[in-house]
Design an enzyme around this catalytic site. Structure first.
Site, PDB file in Angstrom:
ATOM      1  N   HIS A 215       0.751  -1.084   0.162  1.00  0.00           N
ATOM      2  CA  HIS A 215      -0.110   0.033   0.002  1.00  0.00           C
ATOM      3  C   HIS A 215       0.982   1.180   0.021  1.00  0.00           C
ATOM      4  O   HIS A 215       2.032   1.004   0.234  1.00  0.00           O
ATOM      5  CB  HIS A 215      -0.953  -0.010   1.210  1.00  0.00           C
ATOM      6  CG  HIS A 215      -0.422   0.057   2.669  1.00  0.00           C
ATOM      7  ND1 HIS A 215       0.601   1.106   3.079  1.00  0.00           N
ATOM      8  CD2 HIS A 215      -0.096  -1.228   3.301  1.00  0.00           C
ATOM      9  CE1 HIS A 215       1.230   0.477   4.170  1.00  0.00           C
ATOM     10  NE2 HIS A 215       0.930  -0.535   4.317  1.00  0.00           N
TER      11      HIS A 215
ATOM     12  N   ASP B 209       3.937  -4.692   3.552  1.00  0.00           N
ATOM     13  CA  ASP B 209       5.400  -4.693   3.682  1.00  0.00           C
ATOM     14  C   ASP B 209       5.713  -5.910   4.293  1.00  0.00           C
ATOM     15  O   ASP B 209       6.716  -6.775   3.925  1.00  0.00           O
ATOM     16  CB  ASP B 209       6.083  -3.768   4.421  1.00  0.00           C
ATOM     17  CG  ASP B 209       5.681  -3.250   5.615  1.00  0.00           C
ATOM     18  OD1 ASP B 209       4.709  -3.845   6.142  1.00  0.00           O
ATOM     19  OD2 ASP B 209       6.280  -2.383   6.591  1.00  0.00           O
TER      20      ASP B 209
END
Length: 426
Positions: free
Chosen positions: A61, A336
């Site tokens: 994102h 992540d």
């Protein structure tokens, strides 16, 4: 937990650990070791012998508000106008479950909304900066797959493009912004963004849905801060920042808040200037300890089902067994904490935290004459030589072998997750 019937419908991914902040620092570029561009035309074969058949993009994102603020230091003002969506990122979309039904509930998102940051916004929310980052990633994909190669139709079609996201607002909005940039808001159909409930998510390491993963590595989050060198630096930085010794703070939290502030031009404590490189290094060392790629079973449980889905999409395309024969692009909006273990499993983690809007892209190519299949992996737009592959264009069998240590079928994943007998809880 659902099995393949829920996941194969369009290729899935998933988990429970959340994303942390990421720097817009530059990454060391990896030059391709093998290329066909620029070769002289031959009368025996086309100047470019590979035909692109399928693209899969797993991306983080965009920039967001921090998950937590560093306690006891000057507060940043996370005001609502930092979250205003740019007009060019708007599309018509609907969020559903994997079967096209109503969007599931999101306990993770609910937990964010139980807290309010200074300035009046919630933790973990996609900002205007983050929306623009994903729009620009979409533009990069547009240049490669629409403008340069005409691989995709310039208007969005759900038969051609599959969009999957974790069930968290920032990843859903990131997917929306990427699609807006990729197709310049051109759509005849509503854009479906598919997601699933937290317990069956495979787009991140799922400590909640996989009990064995929690038993094997859940404790490593706390343990990573106690490693001698990390612990010594943590004591020093807490003292420099004036944080009480008993306050629960680690380098991942500090980095998350620091990067979020810097990305949005908000003030950081000046003392952090001299600590920036240490914070980055220690945060990466912590996450490396948590995922520990040398422990095969741990990494298998983190990303095994996701790797199985990516490979399944490739094989379905080659064997023409997909329910959507015109599908050319799979988009997976994640975190992540998705990209890091995937990079580790691929053998290409560079010990740098994946930036906001970073992507791992898998391209399936087929040789025009021999019909041999090849997979090309890139990370943040740079081609990667995967260990075990003889070239950047990796023969499919070599690529499958490279992933075989970590890929898990859904049935095996579920079986392992439930196998806790003899595993001591730390």
């Amino acid at each position: 937990m659902r099995t393949r019937n829920l996941l194969t419908k369009a290729g899935v991914l998933g988990s429970v650990s959340m994303a942390f902040g990421s720097m817009l620092w530059s990454h060391k570029k990896t030059e391709p070791t093998q290329t066909d561009s620029g070769s002289a035309p031959s009368c025996k074969e086309p100047p470019f012998p590979y035909e692109l058949k399928l693209v899969q993009v797993l991306f983080r994102h965009g920039a967001r508000t921090p998950l937590k603020s560093i306690p006891g230091i000057m507060e940043a003002q996370w005001v609502p106008n930092l979250l205003e969506p740019p007009a060019h990122t708007q599309i018509n979309y609907v969020v559903t479950d994997l079967e096209g039904g109503p969007r599931p509930s999101s306990p993770v998102e609910d937990s964010y909304r139980a807290n309010i940051l200074t300035g009046g916004t919630y933790p973990g929310q996609l900002t205007t900066v983050g929306m623009q980052q994903l729009y620009e990633l979409g533009e990069r994909l547009r240049k490669r797959y629409i403008q340069d190669t005409a691989f995709l139709n310039p208007t969005f079609s759900p038969k051609e493009v599959y969009v999957r996201s974790t069930n968290i607002v920032r990843t859903i909005e990131s997917a929306k912004c990427l699609v807006a940039g990729l197709f310049y808001q051109s759509q005849r159909d509503m854009v479906p963004i598919l997601t699933t409930e937290a317990e069956s998510e495979i787009l991140y390491p799922n400590y909640h849905g996989c009990r064995l993963l929690k038993l094997l590595s859940g404790h490593r989050w706390a343990e990573s801060s106690t490693l001698p060198d990390i612990a010594a630096d943590l004591r020093s930085i807490k003292s420099a920042l004036g944080i009480a010794a008993q306050q629960r703070v680690d380098f991942i939290l500090i980095r998350d808040d620091m990067v979020a502030r810097e990305t949005h031009g908000l003030p950081c404590p000046p003392v952090l200037d001299s600590w920036r490189n240490t914070v980055e290094r220690r945060a990466v060392e912590m996450i490396y300890h948590i995922y520990e790629p040398s422990k095969r079973e741990n990494l298998q449980l983190c990303v095994g089902p996701l790797l199985h889905v990516l490979m399944g999409n490739i094989e379905d395309k080659l064997q023409d067994t997909t329910s959507e024969p015109n599908r050319k692009l799979f988009l997976y909006s994640a975190h992540d904490t998705t990209l890091i273990p995937c990079l580790m499993a691929l053998g290409i983690f560079d010990m740098r935290w994946p930036p906001y809007a970073s992507d791992i892209t898998l391209e399936l190519h087929q040789h025009r004459q021999t019909k041999e299949a090849f997979v090309k992996v890139s990370y943040i737009g740079q081609d990667q030589l995967v260990p075990g592959c003889s070239g950047v264009y990796c023969p499919l069998q070599e690529f499958k072998q490279a992933l075989s240590n970590y890929s898990l079928t859904f049935e095996l994943y579920e079986s392992l997750c439930n196998r806790t007998k003899g595993v001591a809880e730390p």
